[in-house]
Design a protein around this motif. Structure first.
Motif, short mmCIF file in Angstrom:
data_model
loop_
_atom_site.label_atom_id
_atom_site.label_comp_id
_atom_site.label_asym_id
_atom_site.label_seq_id
_atom_site.Cartn_x
_atom_site.Cartn_y
_atom_site.Cartn_z
N ALA A 1 98.10 61.81 33.58
CA ALA A 1 98.00 60.60 32.77
C ALA A 1 98.54 59.38 33.53
CB ALA A 1 98.76 60.79 31.46
N TYR A 2 99.62 59.57 34.25
CA TYR A 2 100.21 58.46 35.01
C TYR A 2 99.25 57.97 36.08
CZ TYR A 2 103.05 56.03 38.46
OH TYR A 2 103.52 55.11 39.36
N TYR A 3 98.65 58.90 36.82
CA TYR A 3 97.77 58.48 37.91
C TYR A 3 96.46 57.89 37.39
CZ TYR A 3 101.03 60.59 41.14
OH TYR A 3 102.16 60.87 41.86
N VAL A 4 96.03 58.27 36.20
CA VAL A 4 94.88 57.60 35.59
C VAL A 4 95.23 56.14 35.29
CG1 VAL A 4 93.44 57.47 33.50
CG2 VAL A 4 93.80 59.66 34.64
N LEU A 5 96.43 55.92 34.77
CA LEU A 5 96.88 54.54 34.51
C LEU A 5 96.97 53.74 35.80
CD1 LEU A 5 99.66 55.16 31.83
CD2 LEU A 5 97.66 53.69 31.54
N GLY B 1 90.49 62.10 31.32
CA GLY B 1 89.41 62.23 32.29
C GLY B 1 88.26 61.30 31.98
N LEU B 2 87.97 61.12 30.69
CA LEU B 2 86.93 60.19 30.28
C LEU B 2 87.32 58.76 30.63
CD1 LEU B 2 84.20 60.01 28.79
CD2 LEU B 2 85.49 59.75 26.65
N TRP B 3 88.58 58.45 30.45
CA TRP B 3 89.11 57.14 30.85
C TRP B 3 88.91 56.92 32.34
CZ3 TRP B 3 94.75 55.43 29.20
CH2 TRP B 3 94.93 54.09 29.54
N PHE B 4 89.21 57.94 33.13
CA PHE B 4 89.01 57.88 34.57
C PHE B 4 87.53 57.69 34.91
CE2 PHE B 4 87.99 60.61 38.34
CZ PHE B 4 88.40 59.70 39.31
N ALA B 5 86.66 58.37 34.16
CA ALA B 5 85.22 58.25 34.42
C ALA B 5 84.73 56.83 34.18
CB ALA B 5 84.45 59.23 33.52
#
Length: 645
Positions: free
Chosen positions: A234-238, A275-279
């Motif tokens: 979650a941190y690395y997505v942010l 993951g969807l946020w990352f996508a």
């Protein structure tokens, strides 16, 4: 002791990343990811050649430590970001001190008490001793199939520590380390969400006072290990969302995703929204080259799980193994609402049965309103289980997080009610972050069947929720009230810290029910294995006495799928001077592991220890063309002797 080598490696890795100019939070997360990947690679590599031994692990970790020390000595450090703790208020230092005191006390519990929770005695620790015996993590015949198909990362780590130390003294520290890492992780997330140092400290306080977290972080459960890797992802997505460097954070996301999946199956559900946020971020950045970050992240995650996936597929026909005890088997809005209400209710349990009965009545009325059965057998596990809320709020399998659940709801209301107080970018990130957590919970409720023990599986969600609560409290609530909330959480946490049902510092429920004071200081380590089930202690000790006197070192187990296997190994280890071998046999036809080969070759037992009902009642058992005659019976355990003991 050789067991210090992995711990030294972790500390050195943190220093390496700190020296490269990262803040302490990022250095801890990056160092842990490299450390976790090294655990997986060495376990899989040595296990493939049946060389998972003290010698190979000592050489691997020793070389790793030497290289890290050489790098630290030779590398010219970048300008490191300065910490601002020197300008902190006395109250912030007070919160840090309280957090350290809680963490240190939990570490003491983890070191003094042995593993003793039900799942650990059945499969978490049961598979560790089989892997040590086999010098490999290859699947093996077992009546307890959870030993081999469940996420193995925590087991990999414990196996290495146990091989290097010669015992299970350090086994509980794996969850404890995950808890410590999560504190750094939630502080880092809080910073990305716009918190000042005060808010970051508050996020750590909210996280460290989680009742389920306190109870689990001194055990060999796996939920905190999974929660830590999920926090990293979650941190690395942010970070990826904000960082202009297109490929930055992608390798870390791949490693954290892979380790999260390898540690806990709930990661598939809880990380899907992130993951969807990352996508979405990838589409915005890469346009037609969106495949690039996904290939890198997917390759790393798949590489870490490939060994486990392939073993599961060979044995069960699915990379996930057996999942039938968790699946809902259908979906509807009514079932979703039912599961949401029942799962939330688990976190509102109290020690007072009358209050719990009122709460049960409220949930039942809600089910009547939506036209659902509160104990629907299609959505409730195990078969025959009725909806209930237990009063054992200090037990790591049943505890809820009532204060944190209420804080989470109030924080969400405060956030949306004070929407304009936040800058646009911070407002968007907070909304997306909260939406990802809620979506993960809804996925869980949509796909996972309900049971009274599900509250422990929610731990990653509460860990992830901690930074959101902290940021909103810091921005919206008056400082005096926020400080009071933090102090109240710390004081309330003492209940779970001091009165842990299975590893109490002061006492557990036996003091109330039996007027007997039992804690980790006045109970022997052997007896503490049986703290949750004292009624079976004598039968295990008598069985081990019989085995030791018989001289038999090839022991077959005719066990059911929920039997306590690990204590038998540990008690035998203390009684027998010579090496012994234990294998499962007489498996039912439906068991997918029935035809798997024993990793150490053919097995001919001289004794069978049985706890399956039919076998316990029998006078003779057949195995491998040999007849075994019941020699003795101790409680629910029967011992059968072969012709050549």
């Amino acid at each position: 002791m050789l067991v210090v080598l992995p711990f030294l490696a972790l500390a050195l890795l943190v220093l390496v990343f700190r020296k490269r100019g990262n803040p302490w939070t990022d250095a801890v997360l990056s160092g842990a990811l490299c450390w976790g990947a090294f655990v997986v690679v060495t376990t899989e590599l040595f296990g493939a050649f049946q060389a998972l031994t003290g010698v190979s692990l000592t050489l691997a970790w020793g070389l790793f430590d030497l290289l890290a020390i050489f790098y630290i000595a030779k590398y010219q450090p970048r300008e490191m970001p300065k910490t601002s703790m020197s300008h902190s208020s006395w109250f912030q230092w007070f919160l840090v001190g309280c957090t350290i005191a809680l963490v240190a006390t939990i570490a003491a519990i983890a070191l003094i008490a042995p593993p003793n929770n039900w799942d650990s005695m059945t499969y978490h620790m049961g598979r560790v001793v089989h892997w040590m015996q086999n010098q490999s993590v290859a699947h093996y015949p077992t009546a307890i199939t959870r030993q081999i198909y469940q996420g193995p990362f925590a087991g990999f780590t414990i196996t290495q520590l146990q091989i290097l130390s010669g015992g299970d003294r350090f086994a509980n520290l794996v969850q404890w380390l995950a808890m410590v890492g999560s504190l750094f992780g939630v502080a880092a997330i809080a910073r990305e969400l716009g918190a000042s140092l005060r808010g970051q400290i508050l996020a750590a306080v909210v996280c460290v006072t989680l009742p389920m977290g306190i109870l689990q972080s001194s055990s060999t459960q796996t939920d905190y290990v999974g929660a830590f890797w999920m926090t990293c992802f979650a941190y690395y997505v942010l970070r990826y969302w904000d960082n202009e460097r297109k490929m930055s954070q992608v390798p870390q996301m791949g490693a954290s995703l892979g380790l999260a999946i390898l540690a806990k199956g709930t990661a598939y559900l809880y990380l899907f929204p992130f993951g969807l946020w990352f996508a979405i971020s990838s589409i915005w950045r890469f346009r037609t080259r969106i495949w690039q970050p996904w290939v890198i992240m997917g390759a790393i995650a798949l590489g870490l799980n490939l060994g486990h996936y392939s073993r599961n597929f060979a044995a069960f026909g699915s990379p996930l193994g057996a999942t039938e005890t968790y699946d809902m088997g259908g979906w509807s809005l009514k079932l979703l609402l039912s599961n949401v209400s029942r799962n939330l209710a688990l976190h509102l349990s109290t020690p007072v049965r009358k209050i719990n009965l009122i709460l049960i009545g409220v949930v039942e009325q809600f089910h009547n309103l939506i036209g659902a059965d509160v104990s629907d057998p299609n959505t409730t596990f195990p078969p025959g289980q009725q909806f209930d809320i237990h009063s054992r709020v200090n037990h790591e399998d049943l505890a809820g997080n009532p204060l944190h659940l209420i804080l989470g709801f109030l924080s969400a209301i405060a956030f949306f009610g004070n929407w304009k107080r936040f800058e646009w970018n911070q407002r968007l990130k907070l909304a997306l972050y909260l939406a990802a957590i809620v979506a993960g919970f809804l996925l869980f409720c949509s796909l996972i069947i309900w049971s009274p023990w599900r509250s422990r599986l929610h731990l990653p969600l509460f860990v992830l929720l901690s930074p959101f609560i902290a940021v909103v409290l810091e921005r919206v609530v008056k400082p005096q009230l926020t400080n009071a909330v933090a102090v109240f959480l710390i004081l309330a946490s003492l209940l779970w810290l001091l009165f842990n049902e299975t590893r109490p510092i002061v006492a557990n429920s036996k003091y109330i029910e039996e007027n007997r004071l039992e804690n980790i200081f006045n109970t022997s380590r052997n007896d503490q294995y049986f703290t949750p089930r004292p009624e079976i202690r004598q039968s295990y000790n008598q069985t081990v006495d019989w085995l030791a006197e018989s001289g038999c070192t090839d022991i077959g187990l005719s066990y059911d799928g929920d039997a306590w296997e690990y204590p038998l190994w540990m008690l035998l280890k203390q009684r027998l001077d010579s090496p012994f071998r234990i294998e499962h046999l007489r498996l039912v036809e439906a068991n997918p592991t029935k035809d798997l080969p024993y990793p150490n070759g053919e097995f001919t037992p001289c004794v069978i220890v049985a706890n399956q009902n039919d076998d316990v009642q029998a006078t003779e058992l057949e195995w491998g063309g040999q007849t075994f005659t019941q020699a003795d019976k101790y409680g629910a355990i029967a011992v059968f002797s072969g012709n050549n003991p």
